[in-house]
Design an enzyme around this catalytic site. Structure first.
Site, short mmCIF file in Angstrom:
data_model
loop_
_atom_site.label_atom_id
_atom_site.label_comp_id
_atom_site.label_asym_id
_atom_site.label_seq_id
_atom_site.Cartn_x
_atom_site.Cartn_y
_atom_site.Cartn_z
CG HIS A 1 -70.83 35.85 60.60
ND1 HIS A 1 -70.51 36.21 59.32
CD2 HIS A 1 -71.21 37.00 61.22
CE1 HIS A 1 -70.70 37.52 59.16
NE2 HIS A 1 -71.12 38.01 60.29
CG HIS A 2 -68.50 38.71 63.75
ND1 HIS A 2 -67.75 38.67 62.60
CD2 HIS A 2 -69.51 39.58 63.51
CE1 HIS A 2 -68.28 39.50 61.70
NE2 HIS A 2 -69.35 40.06 62.24
CB CYS A 3 -69.36 33.73 68.41
SG CYS A 3 -68.99 33.08 70.05
CD GLN B 1 -62.49 37.74 57.89
OE1 GLN B 1 -62.09 38.90 58.08
NE2 GLN B 1 -61.76 36.68 58.20
CG ASN C 1 -64.08 36.99 62.84
OD1 ASN C 1 -65.31 37.17 62.81
ND2 ASN C 1 -63.32 37.50 63.79
#
Length: 356
Positions: A142-144, A184, A186
Site C-alpha cells: 500500500h505504499h506504492c 498509512q 499512501n
C-alpha cells in the site's frame, strides 16, 4: 480496450479462493534477514492452514506473475524502467546491499516474488467477485503508487486489482479500501486521490512512516491512532468506522488490507494489539462486508515478527469456523470438525473482547 490477461482465467471450481504461490517467498544469501520483514511468512501461513486441513496444494489458486503489460494498467513505463536499477530497488525494499547486486539477480530474487504477489492480488479481485470473498496470502503493497515505490512496496497491487475490476468486470464501479495496516496507505491514496468511485478508510499509527500529508487528503474516513493503542480501544474504533464506512458508501467490492504489524511488539508499527485482537479485527471486517453481501478481498500486507504467520492462519481458520468464508468449502472434506472445535475453543478467549 483491455488487454488479454492470464490473471483473469477461471481456476478449477473446486479450489478455495485462497491465492498463493511458493514464488512469494524471498530468499537469497540471507540478505532478506537484513530487513525486519519475515520474507518467508507467506509460505508459513499456507503450511499452518495445511496442517489444520483447511487447504491442500491442489485446492488453492496458484498465483501467476503479473506481466509488464498487466503492470502498465497502472504503472508508468518510466517507473518500471527505474526498477532496472538495483539501487532503486534497494531504496524501495530498504535492504541496502541489494544496490550492489546485478539487476538480473534483483529481478529474479526480489522483484519476481513481488510481481507474483501482485498477480495474486489481481486474480483474487476477480475471485472475490465470483465467490463472495478471496484471500491473497501475500500482497497489500500500500505504499506504492503508479510512479513511486517505497516501504518494501514495489508494485501498486491494490490500485491494480481495483482498476482491473473497474475495466473488466461488469457491474463493478465502486470500491471501498479498508486499510488496517499500522502504516498509512499512501500509495493507493495517491492513486485514487480524485476518484469518486473509491472510498478509503485508513486506521494507522499517526506518528510513523510515511506521514504523507498530501495522500491523507484522499482518506474519507481517517482513524489516527496513538502509540501503544490496545485491543479494546482499537476494536471499538475499527467496528465503529468499518460499519460507518459501509453505511456511508455502498461499494461493489471491499479491498481489506489486513496488516499484522499492529501486533504488540512490532518493531515498526508501534501499536499494542494482541493476537486475539487481530483475529477479532478481521472478523469484524468480514462480518460487516458479508452481512451486506459485499464481496471482500483480503491482503496480508505488513507484519514484521516471526509469529505473524501463525496469527494470519488462526484468523483465516476463525473466519472459516464462523461461516464467514461463504459456501465454497469443498476443500474441507477432511478434518473440519476438529478445526472447528479448535477455533471454537479459541473463540471463547475472544469473547471477552466483546464489542460495545
Amino acid at each position: 480496450r483491455p488487454h488479454r490477461t492470464e490473471l483473469y482465467e477461471d481456476p478449477p471450481s473446486g479450489c478455495l479462493p485462497i491465492v498463493y504461490s511458493p514464488d512469494y517467498n524471498i530468499t537469497f544469501m540471507g540478505l532478506e534477514k537484513l530487513h525486519p520483514f519475515d520474507a518467508g511468512k507467506w509460505g508459513k501461513v499456507i503450511n499452518f492452514l495445511k496442517e489444520e486441513k483447511l487447504i491442500a496444494d491442489d485446492l488453492i489458486v496458484q498465483a501467476r506473475e503479473a506481466t509488464d503489460e498487466d503492470l502498465l494498467v497502472v504503472h508508468t513505463r518510466r517507473y518500471l524502467n527505474k526498477l532496472k536499477w538495483s539501487f532503486v530497488v534497494a531504496t524501495i525494499t530498504e535492504i541496502p546491499p541489494v544496490a550492489f547486486l546485478p539487476n538480473f539477480v534483483v529481478q529474479r530474487k526480489v522483484l519476481k516474488p513481488l510481481r507474483t504477489q501482485t498477480g495474486g492480488t489481481i486474480m483474487a479481485g476477480k475471485l472475490a467477485m465470483d465467490r463472495g470473498w478471496a484471500i491473497n496470502v501475500g500482497g497489500g503493497f500500500h505504499h506504492c503508487s503508479s510512479d513511486k515505490g517505497g516501504g518494501f512496496c514495489a508494485y501498486a497491487d491494490i490500485t491494480l486489482a481495483i482498476k482491473f475490476l473497474f475495466e473488466r468486470v461488469q457491474g463493478v464501479s465502486r470500491a471501498t479500501i479498508i486499510d488496517l495496516d499500522a502504516h498509512q496507505g499512501n500509495g493507493h491514496e495517491r492513486d485514487f486521490m480524485d476518484d469518486p468511485r473509491v472510498y478509503i478508510m485508513d486506521a494507522y499509527n499517526r506518528y510513523i512512516y510515511p506521514g504523507d500529508g498530501f495522500a491523507k487528503r484522499a482518506i474519507k474516513r481517517k482513524v489516527e491512532l496513538e502509540w501503544g493503542t490496545e485491543d479494546s480501544e482499537y476494536l471499538q474504533k475499527v467496528h465503529t468506522h468499518v460499519e460507518g464506512a459501509l453505511n456511508e458508501f455502498k461499494p461493489d467490492v471491499v479491498v481489506y488490507n489486513a496488516g499484522t504489524d499492529v501486533l504488540d511488539g512490532d518493531p515498526l508499527g508501534g501499536l499494542a494489539i494482541s493476537p486475539q485482537g487481530i483475529v477479532k479485527r478481521d472478523e469484524v471486517v468480514f462480518r460487516a462486508a458479508r452481512s451486506r453481501s459485499i464481496p471482500v478481498l483480503m491482503l496480508t500486507s505488513g507484519g514484521y515478527q516471526k509469529r505473524t504467520a501463525r496469527i494470519i492462519a488462526d484468523s483465516i481458520l476463525n473466519l472459516h469456523s464462523l461461516g464467514l468464508l461463504g459456501r465454497e468449502q469443498a476443500a474441507c472434506a477432511v478434518g473440519c470438525s476438529s478445526v472447528d472445535q479448535m477455533v471454537r475453543d479459541s473463540a471463547k478467549d475472544f469473547s471477552n473482547l466483546s464489542l460495545q
